[in-house]
Design an enzyme around this catalytic site. Structure first.
Site, PDB file in Angstrom:
ATOM      1  CB  CYS A  60      -0.990  -0.053   1.161  1.00 19.01           C
ATOM      2  SG  CYS A  60      -2.370   1.097   0.988  1.00 19.01           S
ATOM      3  CG  HIS A 151      -2.937  -3.187   4.006  1.00 16.84           C
ATOM      4  ND1 HIS A 151      -1.910  -2.528   4.641  1.00 16.84           N
ATOM      5  CD2 HIS A 151      -3.693  -2.238   3.418  1.00 16.84           C
ATOM      6  CE1 HIS A 151      -2.044  -1.228   4.439  1.00 16.84           C
ATOM      7  NE2 HIS A 151      -3.110  -1.033   3.700  1.00 16.84           N
ATOM      8  CD  GLU A 153      -0.101  -5.344   6.156  1.00 20.48           C
ATOM      9  OE1 GLU A 153      -0.499  -4.176   6.290  1.00 20.48           O
ATOM     10  OE2 GLU A 153       0.199  -5.826   5.036  1.00 20.48           O
TER      11      GLU A 153
END
Length: 177
Positions: A60, A151, A153
C-alpha cells in the site's frame, strides 16, 4: 514476519540497515513515510540498499514510496520501482474492501484487503504484473522488489511474505532476483 520465520528489526536510521537481509515498507501514509525518511536521512541509504538487490516488499503506502512517480501531488519517493501509482485510487477509508485475487505463481487466490489503496497506472518494461483488480495492476515484481496495493499482513495468509523470503534465498544462492 515472525510467522514465516523471520525476526523483524525496526529501521529508524541508516545504521539499522546493516545486517538485515530484507526490507518491508508497510502501509500507512506514504507522504508521512517519505517525509520522515527524508528527515532522518534514510532516502539515499534505502535507495542504495534496494538498488543493490536487497529483497523488498512494499504494501500500500510502501508501494507508493517505492514508485518512480505518482499521478497526484509531489511527495518524497525512493524511485526504485518503475511504476506510476494513483494514491487512494480505490476510494476513501469508508470505501475499503476485501476481495480474492489471482497471483501469478500461487496456486490459490490471495485475500486482498484494500484500505485507501493505490492502484498502478503505469508499469515499466522491467516490471512483471503478478495480480490485477478492476483492470489495474495491484501486485508487481521488479527484480528483488515485490509491491502490493493491498495489505497481505491483515490476513492469516503468509504466502506473499514467503515470496519475500524466497527472494532472500535466491540472492543467497547467487541466482539474482
Amino acid at each position: 514476519m515472525r510467522t514465516v520465520g523471520a525476526e523483524p528489526v525496526f529501521v529508524r536510521t541508516a545504521d539499522d540497515l546493516a545486517g538485515i537481509e530484507a526490507l518491508v515498507l508497510p502501509g500507512g501514509e506514504s507522504t508521512t513515510i517519505g517525509r520522515l525518511a527524508r528527515r532522518y536521512g534514510l532516502i539515499e541509504p534505502l535507495r542504495a540498499a534496494i538498488e543493490g538487490g536487497m529483497p523488498t516488499l512494499g504494501t500500500c503506502a510502501g508501494m507508493i514510496f517505492l514508485a518512480s512517480g505518482t499521478t497526484g501531488e509531489e511527495q518524497p519517493l525512493l524511485e526504485v520501482l518503475d511504476i506510476v501509482v494513483e494514491r487512494n485510487a480505490f476510494g476513501r477509508q469508508v470505501e475499503s474492501f476485501e476481495e480474492w485475487v489471482e497471483v501469478d505463481g500461487l496456486d490459490e487466490p490471495v485475500e486482498a484487503v484494500y484500505i485507501r489503496a493505490p492502484w498502478i497506472e503505469k508499469v515499466g518494461g522491467s516490471v512483471d504484473v503478478l495480480a490485477r483488480s478492476h483492470d489495474h495492476p495491484v501486485m508487481v515484481r521488479q527484480g528483488s522488489i515485490l509491491a502490493t496495493s493491498f495489505h497481505p499482513e491483515l490476513t492469516g495468509d503468509v504466502r506473499i511474505h514467503t515470496m519475500l523470503l524466497d527472494l532472500i534465498d535466491a540472492a543467497d544462492a547467487g541466482e539474482g532476483a
